[in-house]
Design a protein around this motif. Structure first.
Motif, PDB file in Angstrom:
ATOM      1  N   ASN A   1     -36.305 -25.491  -8.683  1.00 57.98           N
ATOM      2  CA  ASN A   1     -37.572 -25.618  -7.986  1.00 57.98           C
ATOM      3  C   ASN A   1     -38.703 -25.541  -9.001  1.00 57.98           C
ATOM      4  O   ASN A   1     -38.485 -25.457 -10.207  1.00 57.98           O
ATOM      5  CB  ASN A   1     -37.717 -24.537  -6.904  1.00 57.98           C
TER       6      ASN A   1
ATOM      7  N   ALA B   1     -27.828 -34.418   0.596  1.00 58.80           N
ATOM      8  CA  ALA B   1     -28.744 -33.289   0.719  1.00 58.80           C
ATOM      9  C   ALA B   1     -28.468 -32.481   1.975  1.00 58.80           C
ATOM     10  O   ALA B   1     -28.667 -31.259   2.000  1.00 58.80           O
ATOM     11  CB  ALA B   1     -30.188 -33.797   0.726  1.00 58.80           C
TER      12      ALA B   1
ATOM     13  N   PRO C   1     -30.837 -30.879  -6.205  1.00 55.98           N
ATOM     14  CA  PRO C   1     -32.222 -30.819  -5.730  1.00 55.98           C
ATOM     15  C   PRO C   1     -32.929 -32.167  -5.656  1.00 55.98           C
ATOM     16  O   PRO C   1     -33.689 -32.419  -4.725  1.00 55.98           O
ATOM     17  CB  PRO C   1     -32.894 -29.889  -6.742  1.00 55.98           C
ATOM     18  N   SER C   2     -32.674 -33.056  -6.617  1.00 55.88           N
ATOM     19  CA  SER C   2     -33.380 -34.340  -6.604  1.00 55.88           C
ATOM     20  C   SER C   2     -32.973 -35.218  -5.436  1.00 55.88           C
ATOM     21  O   SER C   2     -33.706 -36.148  -5.067  1.00 55.88           O
ATOM     22  CB  SER C   2     -33.158 -35.091  -7.925  1.00 55.88           C
ATOM     23  N   TRP C   3     -31.816 -34.944  -4.813  1.00 51.09           N
ATOM     24  CA  TRP C   3     -31.422 -35.707  -3.631  1.00 51.09           C
ATOM     25  C   TRP C   3     -32.435 -35.517  -2.504  1.00 51.09           C
ATOM     26  O   TRP C   3     -32.643 -36.417  -1.697  1.00 51.09           O
ATOM     27  CB  TRP C   3     -30.045 -35.273  -3.140  1.00 51.09           C
ATOM     28  N   ILE C   4     -33.041 -34.352  -2.440  1.00 53.09           N
ATOM     29  CA  ILE C   4     -34.039 -34.090  -1.399  1.00 53.09           C
ATOM     30  C   ILE C   4     -35.180 -35.087  -1.513  1.00 53.09           C
ATOM     31  O   ILE C   4     -35.653 -35.649  -0.513  1.00 53.09           O
ATOM     32  CB  ILE C   4     -34.567 -32.647  -1.528  1.00 53.09           C
ATOM     33  N   ASP C   5     -35.626 -35.345  -2.744  1.00 51.50           N
ATOM     34  CA  ASP C   5     -36.750 -36.258  -2.961  1.00 51.50           C
ATOM     35  C   ASP C   5     -36.344 -37.713  -2.823  1.00 51.50           C
ATOM     36  O   ASP C   5     -37.192 -38.574  -2.555  1.00 51.50           O
ATOM     37  CB  ASP C   5     -37.352 -36.011  -4.341  1.00 51.50           C
TER      38      ASP C   5
ATOM     39  N   SER D   1     -38.932 -38.648   2.569  1.00 55.23           N
ATOM     40  CA  SER D   1     -39.269 -37.368   1.944  1.00 55.23           C
ATOM     41  C   SER D   1     -40.763 -37.308   1.632  1.00 55.23           C
ATOM     42  O   SER D   1     -41.444 -38.333   1.493  1.00 55.23           O
ATOM     43  CB  SER D   1     -38.466 -37.166   0.654  1.00 55.23           C
TER      44      SER D   1
ATOM     45  N   PHE E   1     -42.115 -36.511  -1.102  1.00 55.31           N
ATOM     46  CA  PHE E   1     -42.375 -37.098  -2.412  1.00 55.31           C
ATOM     47  C   PHE E   1     -42.490 -38.615  -2.312  1.00 55.31           C
ATOM     48  O   PHE E   1     -43.438 -39.218  -2.843  1.00 55.31           O
ATOM     49  CB  PHE E   1     -41.267 -36.712  -3.393  1.00 55.31           C
TER      50      PHE E   1
ATOM     51  N   LEU F   1     -33.265 -32.078 -11.453  1.00 56.74           N
ATOM     52  CA  LEU F   1     -34.497 -31.376 -11.118  1.00 56.74           C
ATOM     53  C   LEU F   1     -35.246 -32.092 -10.002  1.00 56.74           C
ATOM     54  O   LEU F   1     -35.134 -33.320  -9.858  1.00 56.74           O
ATOM     55  CB  LEU F   1     -35.408 -31.284 -12.342  1.00 56.74           C
ATOM     56  N   ARG F   2     -36.024 -31.347  -9.222  1.00 55.42           N
ATOM     57  CA  ARG F   2     -36.881 -31.968  -8.217  1.00 55.42           C
ATOM     58  C   ARG F   2     -37.805 -32.980  -8.900  1.00 55.42           C
ATOM     59  O   ARG F   2     -38.410 -32.700  -9.940  1.00 55.42           O
ATOM     60  CB  ARG F   2     -37.694 -30.907  -7.477  1.00 55.42           C
ATOM     61  N   LEU F   3     -37.925 -34.153  -8.328  1.00 51.00           N
ATOM     62  CA  LEU F   3     -38.667 -35.229  -8.972  1.00 51.00           C
ATOM     63  C   LEU F   3     -40.169 -34.948  -9.105  1.00 51.00           C
ATOM     64  O   LEU F   3     -40.771 -35.312 -10.128  1.00 51.00           O
ATOM     65  CB  LEU F   3     -38.423 -36.546  -8.233  1.00 51.00           C
TER      66      LEU F   3
END
Length: 325
Positions: A45, A214, A222-226, A231, A233, A141-143
């Protein structure tokens, strides 16, 4: 018994969906097809990335043959991003000493990728006019966090070297990171240094299998969320790229290579659907969209694509004031 059967069926569906999701996401670059032994529970995060910021560097000279650019590290950066940061670091690297007389071209790789993905493109670059910079980062990592880190690294290099023109070239999810970086500096003086953005095969509307991963993975990357359609992002990237009314030229390269697949039933480049590469908002904002009969990775070495890319760089460089060239 019926409840047990329903539960088993639901679990089976989730297991199949998760396996399909990982299979597709692992193909979002040339990172190989084998699955990792586990998905690491790295939180990745914003605060974690900030805490690891000391592991990022800017301006170190590093050739494409550097061992840290090997595919094994790229895979590790997807599944265990924070551990990879601690082990090998990340940042913007120069392929040769900085030259104030040449325009920097920054290459940003995609999911599970490495700067080596751009080898053919870099080799075809006019090195008398351009110098190569590569951004290497753990793609798990989160994008939005990666975009902010890129912002900080570019700022540091600008303070040190004083350059006033930068071209950005990005592949796949790297295009999302690059546009996220531009959105983060929109409206301030930093925005004016970016004179050109060229993206290849970027999933602007996300990837549905990233959303499945995700949702169903025990510890999702985590980057799958974005990368999940809709999303926050992805939605944030739709704002026009402008600096005091001047749009940043954005050329969109997309691929189409239809092949039989139970994972991709729509038109695609084998990994990203054409509809995600070319949503209406991208077509409306892009300087121009260029299509090539190439798959998700081959487009980076496609002869016609490389010729068009080289011409775009030359045209934009010719438009710059002499003090910028």
């Amino acid at each position: 018994m019926r409840n047990i059967a329903n539960t088993c069926n639901a679990l089976a569906v989730r297991a199949i969906a998760f396996a399909l999701a990982m299979s597709v996401v692992m193909q979002l670059s040339a990172c190989g097809r084998s699955l990792p032994p586990r998905v690491a529970p790295d939180p990745a995060n914003a605060q974690s990335a900030v805490d690891h910021y000391s592991h990022f560097t800017a301006g170190e000279i590093r050739g494409l043959s550097h061992p840290h650019f090997e595919r094994t590290h790229a895979k590790a950066g997807l599944w265990e991003p924070l551990a990879t940061l601690e082990e090998i670091g990340a940042g913007i690297y120069f392929l040769e000493p900085y030259d104030p007389k040449r325009i920097p071209v920054l290459f940003v790789h995609g999911m599970g990728g490495t700067p080596r993905d751009f080898r053919n493109m870099i080799e075809s670059l006019d090195r008398s006019r351009f110098q190569v910079w590569v951004f290497h980062y753990p793609t798990g990592l989160r994008l939005p966090v990666v975009a902010r880190i890129l912002h900080g690294l570019v700022n540091g290099l600008r303070s040190k070297h004083g350059f006033d023109a930068l071209f950005i070239t990005a592949h796949s999810a790297g295009g999302l990171v690059s546009r996220g970086y531009l959105m983060s500096i929109r409206g301030n003086g930093d925005h004016s240094i970016v004179k050109l953005l060229v993206t290849f095969s970027s999933p602007w509307d996300g990837h549905r299998w990233a959303a499945v991963g995700a949702q169903y993975a025990p510890s999702p990357v985590p980057s799958w969320i974005d990368l999940s359609p809709g999303s926050d992002f992805l939605t944030s990237l739709r704002e026009p790229l402008q600096h005091f009314g001047r749009p940043v030229p954005h050329h969109v390269f997309y691929g189409f290579r239809r092949s039989p697949s139970i994972l991709m039933t729509e038109s695609s480049d084998g990994v990203v659907a054409v509809a995600s590469q070319l949503p209406l908002w991208v077509q409306e904002q892009a300087e121009r969209c260029w299509g090539f009969d190439a798959d998700h990775v081959e487009i980076l070495s496609n002869g016609a694509a490389l010729k068009r890319y080289a011409l775009l760089l030359k045209l934009e460089a010719d438009r710059l004031p002499r003090s910028h060239r």
